[in-house]
Design a protein around this motif. Structure first.
Motif, PDB file in Angstrom:
ATOM      1  N   TRP A  40      -0.370  21.360  36.157  1.00  0.00           N
ATOM      2  CA  TRP A  40      -1.629  21.202  35.426  1.00  0.00           C
ATOM      3  C   TRP A  40      -1.343  20.872  33.971  1.00  0.00           C
ATOM      4  O   TRP A  40      -1.501  21.731  33.086  1.00  0.00           O
ATOM      5  N   PRO A  41      -0.896  19.643  33.684  1.00  0.00           N
ATOM      6  CA  PRO A  41      -0.608  19.330  32.280  1.00  0.00           C
ATOM      7  C   PRO A  41      -1.857  19.435  31.415  1.00  0.00           C
ATOM      8  O   PRO A  41      -1.783  19.791  30.255  1.00  0.00           O
ATOM      9  N   ASP A  42      -3.016  19.161  32.011  1.00  0.00           N
ATOM     10  CA  ASP A  42      -4.254  19.251  31.246  1.00  0.00           C
ATOM     11  C   ASP A  42      -4.961  20.559  31.611  1.00  0.00           C
ATOM     12  O   ASP A  42      -6.040  20.563  32.197  1.00  0.00           O
ATOM     13  N   TYR A  43      -4.320  21.643  31.240  1.00  0.00           N
ATOM     14  CA  TYR A  43      -4.809  22.947  31.702  1.00  0.00           C
ATOM     15  C   TYR A  43      -6.137  23.338  31.082  1.00  0.00           C
ATOM     16  O   TYR A  43      -6.820  24.209  31.599  1.00  0.00           O
ATOM     17  N   THR A  44      -6.521  22.701  29.967  1.00  0.00           N
ATOM     18  CA  THR A  44      -7.784  23.103  29.330  1.00  0.00           C
ATOM     19  C   THR A  44      -8.967  22.750  30.221  1.00  0.00           C
ATOM     20  O   THR A  44     -10.053  23.300  30.061  1.00  0.00           O
ATOM     21  N   ALA A  45      -8.718  21.831  31.181  1.00  0.00           N
ATOM     22  CA  ALA A  45      -9.807  21.441  32.082  1.00  0.00           C
ATOM     23  C   ALA A  45      -9.924  22.399  33.260  1.00  0.00           C
ATOM     24  O   ALA A  45     -10.836  22.282  34.076  1.00  0.00           O
ATOM     25  N   ILE A  46      -9.003  23.318  33.366  1.00  0.00           N
ATOM     26  CA  ILE A  46      -8.975  24.235  34.509  1.00  0.00           C
ATOM     27  C   ILE A  46      -9.706  25.520  34.142  1.00  0.00           C
ATOM     28  O   ILE A  46      -9.635  25.991  33.003  1.00  0.00           O
ATOM     29  N   GLU A  47     -10.395  26.088  35.110  1.00  0.00           N
ATOM     30  CA  GLU A  47     -11.072  27.382  34.918  1.00  0.00           C
ATOM     31  C   GLU A  47     -10.052  28.468  34.534  1.00  0.00           C
ATOM     32  O   GLU A  47      -8.950  28.504  35.084  1.00  0.00           O
ATOM     33  N   ASP A  48     -10.485  29.377  33.657  1.00  0.00           N
ATOM     34  CA  ASP A  48      -9.609  30.481  33.264  1.00  0.00           C
ATOM     35  C   ASP A  48      -9.149  31.294  34.470  1.00  0.00           C
ATOM     36  O   ASP A  48      -7.987  31.686  34.575  1.00  0.00           O
ATOM     37  N   ALA A  49     -10.091  31.553  35.367  1.00  0.00           N
ATOM     38  CA  ALA A  49      -9.755  32.375  36.537  1.00  0.00           C
ATOM     39  C   ALA A  49      -8.668  31.704  37.361  1.00  0.00           C
ATOM     40  O   ALA A  49      -7.774  32.368  37.885  1.00  0.00           O
ATOM     41  N   ASP A  50      -8.715  30.355  37.460  1.00  0.00           N
ATOM     42  CA  ASP A  50      -7.692  29.635  38.226  1.00  0.00           C
ATOM     43  C   ASP A  50      -6.337  29.693  37.513  1.00  0.00           C
ATOM     44  O   ASP A  50      -5.290  29.828  38.160  1.00  0.00           O
ATOM     45  N   LEU A  51      -6.390  29.604  36.181  1.00  0.00           N
ATOM     46  CA  LEU A  51      -5.126  29.713  35.426  1.00  0.00           C
ATOM     47  C   LEU A  51      -4.504  31.086  35.648  1.00  0.00           C
ATOM     48  O   LEU A  51      -3.298  31.209  35.866  1.00  0.00           O
ATOM     49  N   ARG A  52      -5.355  32.107  35.591  1.00  0.00           N
ATOM     50  CA  ARG A  52      -4.839  33.470  35.807  1.00  0.00           C
ATOM     51  C   ARG A  52      -4.291  33.616  37.219  1.00  0.00           C
ATOM     52  O   ARG A  52      -3.254  34.239  37.448  1.00  0.00           O
ATOM     53  N   GLU A  53      -4.996  33.005  38.171  1.00  0.00           N
ATOM     54  CA  GLU A  53      -4.556  33.083  39.553  1.00  0.00           C
ATOM     55  C   GLU A  53      -3.189  32.410  39.714  1.00  0.00           C
ATOM     56  O   GLU A  53      -2.330  32.881  40.453  1.00  0.00           O
ATOM     57  N   HIS A  72      -5.066  29.634  24.684  1.00  0.00           N
ATOM     58  CA  HIS A  72      -6.250  29.097  25.355  1.00  0.00           C
ATOM     59  C   HIS A  72      -6.837  30.135  26.303  1.00  0.00           C
ATOM     60  O   HIS A  72      -8.043  30.353  26.353  1.00  0.00           O
ATOM     61  N   LEU A  73      -5.954  30.802  27.014  1.00  0.00           N
ATOM     62  CA  LEU A  73      -6.383  31.718  28.063  1.00  0.00           C
ATOM     63  C   LEU A  73      -7.049  32.976  27.498  1.00  0.00           C
ATOM     64  O   LEU A  73      -8.049  33.459  28.030  1.00  0.00           O
TER      65      LEU A  73
END
Lengths: 347, 531
Positions: free
Chosen positions: B120-133, B199-200
């Motif tokens: 996910w190079p563009d992680y800012t587009a990803i939901e926080d919950a998904d990043l945490r997951e 970000h997170l």
């Protein structure tokens, strides 16, 4: 491969009890040499007697308690106790009184309570007070510093007096002994003489008794060395001296005729030795940072009270012992504010 | 960029010999695969992971072999491809030499990767919950040594807003240099990870706390920050006073704020992460890679060629030591972690886990082991150095006396076990050991109290129940008795008797009637006769 286990931290320790006590002994050397300079051989004979007695007494008790004596004797705490006691004793005290005081300090005040770390009272001061209340005559028979008397006793004379209990032929007690400056100040004040008159006597130097004030300076040097080395905290000596100067200064300002200059208190008797070497005995003193300030200040105050209104000329020993009793209570009421704690009283 | 120094201090602490130069002069080296990898199910704070493979299974590199079963837990992955040969209790790195459930993998040497999740190079587009997951999936835990699951720590939703991310790059323990080398060699990854973490958690700024004995690492980070013009990230140099890397101590050094006693940094709007953890987060988000190896410092006079190594999780300590040239003649103790807070290993066959930042092969001079303990002389050296401003001598006194109430009054549970007090103690008392003992005893007592409370409640409930039943029985009897007493006296007789009596009466009446009729005839005559 298998290895020995031990609990963290694993690094080699930086300090040991022996080194702590050894450093304090080292710091006592300049003041002790000064005492030898002014009062002669008696000082060293007392120290030797007291140390030998303390070591023998401690070894005997440890054998009775079925502990190995050598490791305990090696911590040098008995040597220090004996040395401090000896410095407080008159230089020509009969030998058996020195022995009794030293043995009492080690056996009763220290070992009967469990040895090093468990004594509620400063052992040296307990020994000193035992002798003072039991033998008031010999315990207040000091020598004048030889710069005052102009004569000094030889080693043979000193040994004769200490072990025979009487002056050698051709000498009398009156000729060789004198009261301490504190004692003299006290008795003459009781005769309603004014400070300015009292101080005309050749016994007096710039601040306190002649000779005595220099001894105080040398002990001060050793004490500052201990503070610099981190062996003792500055808190107890600073608050003890500060409180004494403050209250003495207050009374002196009100009535300089009947109250001596504050520096007199500082450089007379056992004040400097007491502030840096005796009140700072960690086992019997207060152990919290704020508690040490309270403990020191109360000793300083008590010294002034006893010297001024009490029955004994010097007061360091009594003050230290009294505050030894109060130390656990002082500790209880002076906890530290721990990291992240908002309110000191919140527990 | 001007060097920024921390203006704040914490109480006490120690100036220790750094011993960093032994291991920080050479780059991090990769090591070959060991013959067996042993992966404990508990390498983190929280619940142990649960195996999802069986003995005999073939696993790929990066494949999940054990799942986090609880919120506070961490997933475990196969560090390489190979075969699961054993799932059983094995010796794990633990102060008491405990055994724990482990998955043992025999590598096949193919290094065959499993299918990884997409980067996910563009992680800012990803939901926080998904990043945490994703972080949770990657099995990331705090790599500074505490091994607390990172996914839990970065979940700041529903709490106070976070202003500041603190990155712990202090590495205050002597000898350890794994973070130092990591920062020098992977500065871009460090800053990547920091950006993701900021970000997170929603932090405005990031402060990287680094001790002044690592100028090269600080320069590397500053250069990377300058290249990206990331003004919100600042490197703050702190003095090398142990334990500047303690979480609360570092926060004080960087911000001047004190985390409340018994509280966590998020209470004052701060989240703190270790620098190596930031790199692991960058790996998980930007490359989709799980945590399967870590940098380990191997150092001390007891090892031939000290240095830093990239070690697959589960590699036996002995194998890592071999890669550093094996033991020297001076070897005396093997310590996992630093010399101040690490623990000594009884056996070098235990595996390196996620928390294992250092293997210190110490000589007798470096770690002399158990010393002669003397009575406390209350000198207060410990008070002078305690970074939490506790009264260690009082804690010791009451711990020794088993007075566990008093020991808590003196804030035992604020002790961070840094070891400063024991290091300076002239009586050579293993103070930290006493505090751990007291803590363990108190925990045990609390468990006991919980159990006995439960038992007491059960017992009381039983007593209440039996009393109630007894009362009910008595009440029923009383009711019956009263009901009977209310009936008339005659009726008090048995109904059977009454029936018999009634029957007897009837019989008697009948007899009387018959007799009467017979007499009647007689008496009739008699009466007639009388008449």
């Amino acid at each position: 491969m298998q290895f020995a286990l031990s609990s963290s931290p694993h690094l080699d320790k930086t300090q040991s009890v022996t080194r702590v006590m050894g450093t304090v002994l080292l710091a006592l050397v300049p003041g002790t040499l000064a005492m030898f300079w002014y009062f002669g051989w008696g000082v060293l004979i007392n120290i030797g007697l007291a140390i030998a007695t303390a070591m023998a007494a401690e070894a005997a008790v440890l054998i009775l308690r079925q502990r190995a004596p050598l490791p305990v004797l090696m911590d040098l705490s008995a040597v220090l106790t004996a040395w401090l006691l000896a410095l407080a004793l008159p230089p020509l005290l009969p030998w058996w009184q020195t022995v009794l005081g030293s043995a009492f300090a080690i056996v009763v005040a220290k070992q009967l309570f469990g040895g090093i770390g468990f004594n509620p009272f400063n052992p040296a001061m307990a020994g000193y007070v035992l002798l003072l209340v039991s033998f008031p005559v010999t315990m207040t028979r000091w020598l004048p510093p030889d710069i005052v008397s102009g004569t000094s006793l030889t080693l043979a004379d000193s040994l004769h007096i200490i072990f025979a209990g009487s002056p050698p032929p051709g000498m009398s007690w009156d000729a060789i002994s004198s009261a301490t400056p504190l004692d003299q100040m006290r008795s003459e004040l009781l005769q309603n003489r004014m400070i300015s008159e009292i101080r005309e006597s050749p016994l007096w130097g710039d601040f306190g008794g002649r000779g005595w004030e220099w001894i105080g300076n040398w002990f001060l040097l050793g004490g500052l060395f201990l503070v610099w080395r981190g062996i003792i905290s500055w808190r107890i000596p600073a608050s003890m001296i500060g409180a004494l100067l403050l209250v003495a200064g207050l009374f002196w300002a009100i009535d300089p005729d009947t109250h001596p200059f504050p520096a007199f208190h500082l450089f007379s008797g056992g004040m400097i030795l007491g502030a840096f070497f005796i009140a700072t005995d960690p086992v019997s003193a207060s152990t919290t940072p704020r508690g040490q300030l309270v403990y020191g200040a109360l000793i300083g105050l008590m010294v002034f009270v006893i010297r001024t209104w009490g029955g004994y000329p010097d007061a360091v020993a009594f003050s230290v012992l009294l505050l030894n009793m109060a130390a656990p209570t002082i500790d209880y009421y002076t906890p530290t504010r721990i990291f992240g704690q908002r309110d000191r009283h919140e527990t | 960029m001007a060097e920024q120094k921390s203006p704040w201090r914490f109480h006490g602490g120690l100036h220790l010999d750094h011993h960093k130069a032994e291991s920080n002069t050479t780059p991090v080296r990769a090591i070959p695969l060991p013959p067996r990898l042993t992966l404990p199910m508990q390498q983190h704070i929280g619940q142990p992971a649960e195996p999802v493979v069986r003995v005999g299974d073939t696993v790929d590199k990066g494949q999940t072999i054990a799942h986090a079963v609880d919120y506070v837990s961490a997933t475990i992955h196969a560090p390489t491809s190979g075969r699961v040969v054993e799932i059983a209790k094995q010796a794990v790195p633990h102060p008491s030499g405990l055994q724990d459930l482990c998955i043992v993998i025999e590598p096949d040497g193919e290094e065959r990767w499993t299918e990884l999740p997409e980067p996910w190079p563009d992680y800012t587009a990803i939901e926080d919950a998904d990043l945490r997951e994703r972080i949770r999936w990657a099995g990331i835990v705090g790599l500074g040594g505490a091994a607390f699951p990172t996914a839990v720590k970065v979940n700041t939703s529903g709490r106070r807003a976070i202003d500041t991310l603190v990155i712990n790059a202090a590495e205050c323990e002597p000898y350890i240099t794994c973070d130092d080398r990591l920062m020098r060699e992977q500065a871009p990854d460090v800053i990547d990870g920091i950006a993701i973490l900021m970000h997170l958690v929603g932090a405005r700024e990031c402060l990287i706390g680094i001790e002044d004995n690592k100028p090269e690492a600080a320069d590397a980070l500053r250069a990377e920050i300058a290249r990206r013009e990331a003004r919100e990230i600042r490197v703050v140099v702190v003095p090398s006073v142990y334990p500047s890397g303690g979480e609360k101590q570092l926060i004080k050094l960087l911000t001047g704020k004190e985390v409340p006693s018994q509280g966590i940094p998020s209470a004052i709007g701060i989240v703190c992460q270790n620098v190596a953890t930031a790199v692991a987060v960058a790996d998980a988000i930007l490359r989709g890679r799980p945590l399967i190896d870590r940098v380990v410092t191997v150092t001390g006079r007891g090892v031939a060629k000290p240095g830093n190594f990239r070690v697959p999780i589960g590699t036996p300590a002995a194998f890592v030591i071999e890669q550093a040239g094996g033991y020297s003649d001076e070897i005396f103790q093997l310590i996992l972690g630093g010399p101040m807070m690490g623990f000594s290993l009884h056996d070098d066959r235990v595996p390196v886990t996620k928390a294992g930042n250092c293997l210190l092969a110490a000589s007798r001079e470096e770690a002399p082991g158990i010393d002669d303990e003397r009575p406390c002389i209350r000198c207060g050296q410990c008070v002078t150095v305690c970074p939490v401003q506790l009264l260690p001598q009082q804690l010791f006194w009451y711990a020794q006396a088993h007075d566990f109430d008093k020991v808590q009054d003196y804030h035992l549970f604020d002790c961070i076990e840094c070891g400063c007090c024991a290091h300076v103690c002239p009586a050579h008392i293993p103070l930290v050991h006493y505090y751990r003992y007291a803590k363990t005893e108190i925990w045990a007592q609390e468990r006991e109290r919980y159990k006995s409370d439960l038992a007491r409640r059960r017992h009381e409930a039983r007593l209440a129940r039996t009393a109630r039943l007894e009362a009910e029985r008595k009440a029923r009897l009383r009711q019956k008795k009263e009901a009977l007493e209310k009936k008339p006296a005659g009726a008090s007789k048995d109904p059977k008797k009454a029936a018999i009596e009634a029957a007897m009466k009837r019989v008697a009446a009948k007899k009387a009637a018959q007799q009467a009729s017979r007499e009647n005839t007689g008496t009739e005559t008699a009466s007639e006769a009388k008449d």
